[in-house]
Design a protein around this motif. Structure first.
Motif, mmCIF file in Angstrom:
data_model
loop_
_atom_site.group_PDB
_atom_site.id
_atom_site.type_symbol
_atom_site.label_atom_id
_atom_site.label_comp_id
_atom_site.label_asym_id
_atom_site.label_seq_id
_atom_site.Cartn_x
_atom_site.Cartn_y
_atom_site.Cartn_z
ATOM 1 N N PHE A 159 -7.784 -7.207 -6.255
ATOM 2 C CA PHE A 159 -8.416 -6.175 -7.085
ATOM 3 C C PHE A 159 -9.781 -6.603 -7.633
ATOM 4 O O PHE A 159 -10.462 -5.811 -8.273
ATOM 5 C CB PHE A 159 -7.495 -5.826 -8.259
ATOM 6 C CG PHE A 159 -7.014 -7.050 -8.994
ATOM 7 C CD1 PHE A 159 -7.793 -7.635 -9.978
ATOM 8 C CD2 PHE A 159 -5.785 -7.621 -8.678
ATOM 9 C CE1 PHE A 159 -7.362 -8.774 -10.633
ATOM 10 C CE2 PHE A 159 -5.350 -8.761 -9.330
ATOM 11 C CZ PHE A 159 -6.143 -9.336 -10.305
ATOM 12 N N LEU A 160 -10.198 -7.851 -7.423
ATOM 13 C CA LEU A 160 -11.507 -8.278 -7.939
ATOM 14 C C LEU A 160 -12.628 -7.726 -7.064
ATOM 15 O O LEU A 160 -12.406 -7.401 -5.892
ATOM 16 C CB LEU A 160 -11.587 -9.812 -7.968
ATOM 17 C CG LEU A 160 -10.623 -10.521 -8.928
ATOM 18 C CD1 LEU A 160 -10.759 -12.030 -8.786
ATOM 19 C CD2 LEU A 160 -10.871 -10.094 -10.375
ATOM 20 N N ASP A 161 -13.835 -7.647 -7.619
ATOM 21 C CA ASP A 161 -14.995 -7.168 -6.872
ATOM 22 C C ASP A 161 -15.678 -8.365 -6.202
ATOM 23 O O ASP A 161 -16.469 -9.069 -6.822
ATOM 24 C CB ASP A 161 -15.964 -6.447 -7.821
ATOM 25 C CG ASP A 161 -17.151 -5.868 -7.073
ATOM 26 O OD1 ASP A 161 -17.245 -6.094 -5.844
ATOM 27 O OD2 ASP A 161 -17.983 -5.208 -7.712
ATOM 28 N N PRO A 271 -2.115 -12.108 -11.572
ATOM 29 C CA PRO A 271 -1.105 -13.146 -11.415
ATOM 30 C C PRO A 271 -1.158 -14.237 -12.482
ATOM 31 O O PRO A 271 -0.134 -14.808 -12.837
ATOM 32 C CB PRO A 271 -1.420 -13.729 -10.034
ATOM 33 C CG PRO A 271 -2.847 -13.399 -9.771
ATOM 34 C CD PRO A 271 -3.123 -12.120 -10.501
ATOM 35 N N GLY A 272 -2.342 -14.543 -12.983
ATOM 36 C CA GLY A 272 -2.435 -15.599 -13.997
ATOM 37 C C GLY A 272 -3.576 -15.270 -14.935
ATOM 38 O O GLY A 272 -3.719 -14.128 -15.354
ATOM 39 N N VAL A 273 -4.380 -16.272 -15.248
ATOM 40 C CA VAL A 273 -5.573 -16.047 -16.058
ATOM 41 C C VAL A 273 -6.772 -16.123 -15.114
ATOM 42 O O VAL A 273 -6.831 -17.004 -14.259
ATOM 43 C CB VAL A 273 -5.705 -17.120 -17.164
ATOM 44 C CG1 VAL A 273 -6.919 -16.845 -18.027
ATOM 45 C CG2 VAL A 273 -4.435 -17.208 -17.991
ATOM 46 N N ILE A 274 -7.717 -15.195 -15.265
ATOM 47 C CA ILE A 274 -8.912 -15.201 -14.419
ATOM 48 C C ILE A 274 -10.130 -15.223 -15.318
ATOM 49 O O ILE A 274 -10.207 -14.453 -16.288
ATOM 50 C CB ILE A 274 -8.950 -13.950 -13.520
ATOM 51 C CG1 ILE A 274 -7.748 -13.992 -12.577
ATOM 52 C CG2 ILE A 274 -10.238 -13.891 -12.708
ATOM 53 C CD1 ILE A 274 -7.457 -12.665 -11.960
ATOM 54 N N THR A 275 -11.069 -16.111 -15.014
ATOM 55 C CA THR A 275 -12.304 -16.131 -15.798
ATOM 56 C C THR A 275 -13.493 -15.849 -14.895
ATOM 57 O O THR A 275 -13.552 -16.305 -13.750
ATOM 58 C CB THR A 275 -12.541 -17.488 -16.511
ATOM 59 O OG1 THR A 275 -12.985 -18.465 -15.559
ATOM 60 C CG2 THR A 275 -11.281 -17.983 -17.194
ATOM 61 N N MET A 323 -14.110 -6.999 -12.339
ATOM 62 C CA MET A 323 -12.849 -6.286 -12.163
ATOM 63 C C MET A 323 -13.043 -4.814 -12.531
ATOM 64 O O MET A 323 -12.625 -4.373 -13.601
ATOM 65 C CB MET A 323 -11.816 -6.948 -13.094
ATOM 66 C CG MET A 323 -10.399 -6.583 -12.830
ATOM 67 S SD MET A 323 -9.344 -7.599 -13.869
ATOM 68 C CE MET A 323 -7.827 -6.732 -13.647
ATOM 69 N N PRO A 324 -13.688 -4.032 -11.642
ATOM 70 C CA PRO A 324 -14.100 -2.670 -12.020
ATOM 71 C C PRO A 324 -12.953 -1.762 -12.444
ATOM 72 O O PRO A 324 -13.175 -0.813 -13.199
ATOM 73 C CB PRO A 324 -14.754 -2.146 -10.740
ATOM 74 C CG PRO A 324 -15.112 -3.351 -9.949
ATOM 75 C CD PRO A 324 -14.128 -4.406 -10.300
ATOM 76 N N LEU A 325 -11.726 -2.034 -12.026
ATOM 77 C CA LEU A 325 -10.624 -1.125 -12.403
ATOM 78 C C LEU A 325 -10.431 -1.064 -13.912
ATOM 79 O O LEU A 325 -9.815 -0.115 -14.425
ATOM 80 C CB LEU A 325 -9.329 -1.503 -11.681
ATOM 81 C CG LEU A 325 -8.567 -2.777 -12.058
ATOM 82 C CD1 LEU A 325 -7.739 -2.610 -13.312
ATOM 83 C CD2 LEU A 325 -7.664 -3.179 -10.911
#
Ligand SMILES: Cc1cc2nc3c(=O)[nH]c(=O)nc-3n(C[C@H](O)[C@H](O)[C@H](O)COP(=O)(O)OP(=O)(O)OC[C@H]3O[C@@H](n4cnc5c(N)ncnc54)[C@H](O)[C@@H]3O)c2cc1C
Length: 417
Positions: A159-161, A271-275, A323-325
């Protein structure tokens, strides 16, 4: 006080949940103690717990002006990790990760420690090199790290851009053992653990001043009367500069508001933490499904536990870039906490600066993950009168001596950390 167990769950399910004892006593303050810890957040309670457990010092009080967990301990975004670079920091945070891994068994309390991993995204070749170096430093300190390429990140987070024209995602640094823990439960677990070892947890007791004997600190003035102690440890997070003012001390820290945001609930997605690597934005998903995210501190100094709109805009921009969503989601809540930022962005756990006084401060963005190791090291420092080697670099005088721990490499500018 009874231990929690499968059998106690069954027994209380059968008797209508009427058999549970309070998790800790609501203690009244005694006239004197061996050690007083000011501040009933995670750090203060963990310090009291380890003072009793590791050093046998049980004549201890934790004094909290509100109710325990009413400060940052209950306001943070619950991320735990040890992906640090510099030698002063990395071994300390890795020790904290190890304590997190055994915490629930140690405290006999479900702190919902969830090692769901963290991925720091990188967006350029130079950033890849920097993260490779960080990953190597982590491994040298016994932590885990893995450099993921773009396709490995895509497999985990489709789902990331990835093709954002300004910030294309080229990969990420993963720490699989990182994750989240339930912040309230951490505080409640340490409170219960400390109480079981005889520590007095005194709520609604604000420290308003100090009792002095010459230079030495020999107790505190509180809204519930004067209380004497051989040693006084401060663990008041963003309020440190305010609390030490009556001692005539000025510390190299500034207080800022830091904000957090929670969206409506979604099915399991993150799923986890995203920076985000090119701005300050991070996101994880709570067990209830909400996306939990945040970013930078507010740019100006404040003691208010709420934030301002420019940071909301900045966090939203960072979120939309990666993460545009997020733009389709309804936000449920936003709130602010009060953090203390040192001039190099790293903490202070030290003896002094006055006899009888001990300092635990400057946790800024990262203090929740540090809670177990901070308490463990601060307890050692108070009990022995010297720092443990794990917190030896977190000295107050590093700003005079020049031995700063400038993890982010932005120099002495607190609002850039
Ligand atoms: C929005 C936000 C998100 C964050 N996210 C993360 C994260 O994801 N991961 C991470 O590692 N860190 C995070 N942090 C940072 C972290 O929460 C703090 O660094 C850490 O909680 C500070 O330590 P503490 O828990 O002991 O502080 P606190 O819980 O703030 O404890 C200090 C206590 O001292 C009490 N006190 C103050 N003055 C007095 C007085 N005069 N007398 C008696 N008591 C007093 C306060 O009431 C308070 O309860 C975040 C912070 C915020 C605000």
């Amino acid at each position: 006080m009874s231990r929690y167990s499968f059998l106690s769950l069954i027994a209380n399910a059968l008797n209508g949940q009427t058999g549970w004892a309070p998790a800790w006593r609501d203690a009244a303050p005694k006239p004197d103690y061996d050690v007083i810890i000011v501040g009933g957040g995670g750090h203060g309670l963990a310090t009291a717990y380890y003072l009793a457990k590791e050093h046998g010092i049980r004549n201890v009080a934790v004094l909290e002006k509100g109710h325990i967990g009413s400060g940052n301990a209950g306001r943070n975004t619950t991320i735990i990790r040890s992906n640090y670079l510099l030698p002063g920091n990395e071994p300390f945070y890795e020790w904290s990760m190890k304590l997190w891994e055994g915490l629930e068994q140690d405290l006999n309390y479900n702190a919902m420690v969830s090692q769901r991993g963290i991925i720091n995204l990188f967006h350029s070749d130079a950033q890849r090199d920097a993260y490779a170096r960080r990953g190597n430093a982590m491994r040298l300190a016994g932590a885990d790290s893995e450099l993921l390429d773009r396709e490995q990140v895509r497999a985990l987070c489709p789902f990331l851009d990835f093709d954002n024209s300004r910030f294309p995602i080229k990969g990420g640094l993963m720490q699989a053992r990182a994750g989240t823990a339930r912040h309230d439960a951490v505080v409640w677990g340490y409170a219960r653990g400390a109480d079981r070892l005889g520590v007095d947890i005194v709520q609604n007791c604000e420290v308003t001043g100090f009792i002095r004997d010459g230079d030495a600190v020999v107790g505190v003035e509180t809204t519930r009367g004067a209380i004497r102690a051989k040693k006084v440890g401060l663990a008041v997070a963003g309020s440190t500069s305010r609390v030490v003012k009556s001692l005539g001390l000025r510390l190299p820290i500034e207080s800022h508001a830091l904000q957090a945001f929670v969206s409506e609930g979604l099915k399991p997605l993150v799923p986890g933490v995203i920076t985000f690597g090119m701005g300050h934005f991070y996101v994880s998903q709570s067990d209830k499904g909400g996306l939990v995210f945040g970013g930078d501190i507010d740019g100006y100094n404040s003691y208010a536990q709420r934030g301002n709109l420019p940071v909301v805009e900045d966090v939203a921009e960072g979120g939309m870039a990666v993460m545009p969503l997020i733009g389709r989601l309804r936000m449920l809540r936003a709130w602010g906490g009060l953090v203390d930022m040192s001039m190099d962005g790293s903490p202070i756990i030290d003896v002094g600066p006055l006899p009888g006084l001990y300092l635990n401060s400057a946790w800024n963005y990262g203090g929740f993950k540090a809670t177990p190791a901070s308490g463990w090291c601060f307890a050692h420092t108070i009990a022995k009168g010297v720092a443990h080697q794990l917190n030896a670099a977190f000295r107050l005088d590093r700003f005079r001596s020049g031995h700063v721990i400038d993890e982010k490499g932005v120099g002495a500018q607190p609002n850039l950390h």
